[in-house]
Design a protein around this motif. Structure first.
Motif, PDB file in Angstrom:
ATOM      1  N   ASN A  60       1.012  -1.232   0.020  1.00  0.00           N
ATOM      2  CA  ASN A  60      -0.037  -0.102  -0.033  1.00  0.00           C
ATOM      3  C   ASN A  60       0.712   1.165  -0.051  1.00  0.00           C
ATOM      4  OD1 ASN A  60      -2.959  -0.623  -0.283  1.00  0.00           O
ATOM      5  ND2 ASN A  60      -2.308  -1.704   1.593  1.00  0.00           N
ATOM      6  N   CYS A  61       2.048   1.157   0.081  1.00  0.00           N
ATOM      7  CA  CYS A  61       2.893   2.305   0.283  1.00  0.00           C
ATOM      8  C   CYS A  61       3.059   3.055  -0.955  1.00  0.00           C
ATOM      9  CB  CYS A  61       4.515   1.925   0.412  1.00  0.00           C
ATOM     10  SG  CYS A  61       5.403   3.372   0.332  1.00  0.00           S
ATOM     11  N   GLU A  62       2.751   4.444  -1.024  1.00  0.00           N
ATOM     12  CA  GLU A  62       2.690   5.308  -2.383  1.00  0.00           C
ATOM     13  C   GLU A  62       3.964   5.629  -2.596  1.00  0.00           C
ATOM     14  OE1 GLU A  62       0.755   8.838  -0.311  1.00  0.00           O
ATOM     15  OE2 GLU A  62      -1.062   7.808  -0.108  1.00  0.00           O
ATOM     16  N   GLU A  73       7.079   6.939   5.252  1.00  0.00           N
ATOM     17  CA  GLU A  73       6.767   8.322   5.507  1.00  0.00           C
ATOM     18  C   GLU A  73       5.130   8.906   4.990  1.00  0.00           C
ATOM     19  OE1 GLU A  73      10.196  10.113   3.887  1.00  0.00           O
ATOM     20  OE2 GLU A  73      11.416   9.791   5.594  1.00  0.00           O
ATOM     21  N   CYS A  74       4.811   8.094   3.771  1.00  0.00           N
ATOM     22  CA  CYS A  74       3.545   8.420   3.160  1.00  0.00           C
ATOM     23  C   CYS A  74       2.534   8.320   4.025  1.00  0.00           C
ATOM     24  CB  CYS A  74       3.459   7.747   1.916  1.00  0.00           C
ATOM     25  SG  CYS A  74       3.260   5.855   2.242  1.00  0.00           S
ATOM     26  N   ASP A  75       1.371   8.846   3.773  1.00  0.00           N
ATOM     27  CA  ASP A  75       0.163   8.878   4.611  1.00  0.00           C
ATOM     28  C   ASP A  75      -0.513   7.336   4.815  1.00  0.00           C
ATOM     29  OD1 ASP A  75      -0.011  11.523   4.698  1.00  0.00           O
ATOM     30  OD2 ASP A  75      -1.628  11.693   3.345  1.00  0.00           O
ATOM     31  N   ASN A  76      -0.004   6.362   3.890  1.00  0.00           N
ATOM     32  CA  ASN A  76      -0.645   4.954   3.944  1.00  0.00           C
ATOM     33  C   ASN A  76       0.356   4.293   5.042  1.00  0.00           C
ATOM     34  OD1 ASN A  76      -2.518   5.713   2.076  1.00  0.00           O
ATOM     35  ND2 ASN A  76      -1.667   4.429   0.355  1.00  0.00           N
ATOM     36  N   CYS A  77       1.646   4.331   4.861  1.00  0.00           N
ATOM     37  CA  CYS A  77       2.573   3.760   5.596  1.00  0.00           C
ATOM     38  C   CYS A  77       2.347   4.219   7.141  1.00  0.00           C
ATOM     39  CB  CYS A  77       4.127   4.228   5.472  1.00  0.00           C
ATOM     40  SG  CYS A  77       4.680   3.188   3.916  1.00  0.00           S
ATOM     41  N   ARG A  78       2.292   5.574   7.395  1.00  0.00           N
ATOM     42  CA  ARG A  78       1.847   6.237   8.716  1.00  0.00           C
ATOM     43  C   ARG A  78       0.874   5.374   9.261  1.00  0.00           C
ATOM     44  NH1 ARG A  78       4.625  11.087   9.998  1.00  0.00           N
ATOM     45  NH2 ARG A  78       6.119  11.701   8.724  1.00  0.00           N
TER      46      ARG A  78
HETATM   47 ZN   LIG Z   1       4.870   4.547   2.168  1.00  0.00          ZN
END
Ligand SMILES: [Zn+2]
Length: 509
Positions: A60-62, A73-78
């Motif tokens: 799912n990482c952007e 760092e992206c919204d999805n990871c967080r």
């Molecule tokens: Zn990410």
């Protein structure tokens, strides 16, 4: 959950603590071939859910890195790290035993992901699902939509239906080795700026039996006393963590609270425990309490010597069995169950039963020596003859049999209970011959106190002064098979028992 464990849990595949798991998942990542369903198998605290969340980030990482790792760092990871990502569903099968959670999963899985590329279902303790839930899950696994990924986690793979297992890519989370635990804890030491005396990490790693979670928990507890951690402090903490539990379990065993013991052992198992180590400490403790009864050391638990003796012997036996047990918790569970049986059936103890069996054996030998004419071997019968009626028929006995049992019941419930599963077979001279269908029942009834009690009642109710027990035919055949079997295995068992007793009491048996 320990906050160190959360704070320092691996966040990328390359950070995974178990080498084999890391390599397996990294290989899939490299080839761009992640499976649509994984089965993570391994003990508690071995990092299955952490790895599952990493996979959720990977898909799912952007802005994934060149090697396919999540950017973190992206919204999805967080959101995934915080457990608030809308497309990652974590289901704890242990608390959602019903079919509802899986039904909902099945109903909604067709819908596209809301924020990410894939919907990820993480089902923890998947073996706890009901049969219906497994069937619903199976239907989904048979035709999974392209946008779905499953990570099923279990500590007990054998309870997961083969049809499910065969549709998943299996990843084995073996119990962590000492080095792997040390490596994992080292990250915390570095991150928190802790100063550890030499040997501290090794000792911690040894004591947690391969559980990362347990290791992090202990280290956090130690760090709460300050940044510098001494070996002495670790020993203190390790001692007291288990010390409280040892005393608690000992107390429950001695007071015969079987259900509570079993529940306590189960919760300890969930938290991760080295059973061998725990059982040895438990043995030390009950043995100490037994000695305290003789004025050596301090009495901490109120109990009778006899009870302490039986508990000590059974725990000693469990210590020996744990090393080869398929289920390491089982030998201690059996101690609790056997103690329960002791109270219920005999009200005595293992050794009492054993000694009496030996006496009965001796008596039988004596009878053989005396031959047919005086096969009783019991002098008191002649003296009692006066009160005894000359001839009693089996019919007479049968007509009063219920009365005999009823009048025994208030005196000794277990004798009455045992007799209900036997039947009077014939009258021989002044003996009533009673047929038992199980060897165990026969042995129980032949015990001196029980036999006497029965004979007194019989004399009063029907005028017969003595009893003899025989095994029913089926039972004789079964017993023969058992004996043949015993001949093969018994010597070893006895040696073990003797050894255990010698260990406990420091005497030769
Ligand atoms: Zn990410």
């Amino acid at each position: 959950m320990s906050s160190f464990y959360r704070k320092y849990r691996p966040r990328r595949i390359e950070e995974l603590d178990l080498e084999e798991v890391r390599n397996t998942l990294a290989a899939g990542l490299k080839k761009g071939e992640l499976a649509h369903a994984y089965l993570f198998v391994g003990p508690r605290g071995s990092g299955k859910t952490s790895a599952a969340r990493i996979l959720a980030k990977v898909v799912n990482c952007e802005k994934p890195t060149a090697s396919g790792e999540p950017c973190l760092e992206c919204d999805n990871c967080r959101a995934i790290e915080q457990g608030s990502f809308v497309d990652v569903m974590e289901i704890d099968a242990a608390s959602h035993r019903g079919i509802d959670a899986i039904r909902e999963l099945r109903d909604k899985i067709g819908l596209s992901p809301v924020a990410g590329r894939k919907k990820v279902y993480i089902i923890d303790e998947v073996h706890m699902l009901t049969v219906e839930a497994f069937n619903a899950l199976l239907k989904t696994l048979e035709e999974p939509p392209e946008h779905a990924m499953f990570v099923l986690c279990t500590t007990e793979e054998h309870k997961v239906p083969e049809t499910i297992v065969s549709r998943c890519t299996r990843v084995g989370f073996v119990k962590a080795g000492k080095d792997e635990v040390i490596k994992s804890l080292s990250k915390v030491v570095k991150g928190e700026g802790l100063k550890l005396e030499e040997g501290v990490l090794e000792l911690l790693a040894e004591s947690v039996d391969g559980s990362f979670r347990e290791g992090h928990k202990l280290l956090e507890q130690l760090a709460s006393f300050g940044k510098e951690v001494s070996l002495k402090k670790v020993e203190e903490i390790l001692g007291s963590v288990r010390g409280g539990e040892v005393k608690q379990v000992a107390q429950l065993l001695i007071s015969g609270k079987t259900k509570l013991v079993l529940e306590k052992l189960e919760s300890m198992e969930k938290g991760g425990v080295d059973w061998s180590n725990f059982a040895e400490k438990l043995l030390d403790y009950v043995r100490g309490q037994l000695k305290a009864k003789y004025g050596i050391g301090k009495v901490e638990i109120e109990a009778e010597i006899e009870r302490l003796r039986v508990v000590t012997m059974l725990v000693a036996r469990a210590c020996g069995e744990i090393k080869t047990a398929v289920v390491p918790a089982l030998p201690l569970e059996m101690v609790a169950v056997e103690l329960d049986r002791e109270v219920e059936i005999s009200g005595g103890s293992v050794r009492v039963a054993k000694e009496q069996k030996a006496e009965v054996g001796k008596l039988d030998e004596k009878r053989d020596e005396m031959g047919e004419k005086n096969e009783t071997g019991r002098d008191e019968i002649k003296a009692d003859m006066v009160q005894v009626r000359e001839k009693v028929s089996l019919d007479e006995v049968m007509s009063k049999w219920d009365e005999v049992i009823k009048s025994l019941s208030p005196l000794n419930h277990s004798v009455a209970g045992l007799l209900r599963s036997c039947r009077p077979k014939r009258v021989e001279n002044h003996f009533l011959v009673i047929e038992a269908y199980y060897k165990f029942h026969k042995e129980q009834l032949e015990q001196e106190t029980r036999r006497r009690m029965l004979e007194e009642t019989l004399k009063r109710e029907v005028g017969l002064p003595a009893v003899k027990f025989v095994l029913g035919e089926k039972a004789v055949r079964a017993a023969k098979v058992m004996e043949e079997h015993d001949n093969v295995t018994a010597p070893e068992k006895d040696d073990k028992l003797v050894e255990a007793v010698e260990d406990v009491f420091g005497v030769e048996v």
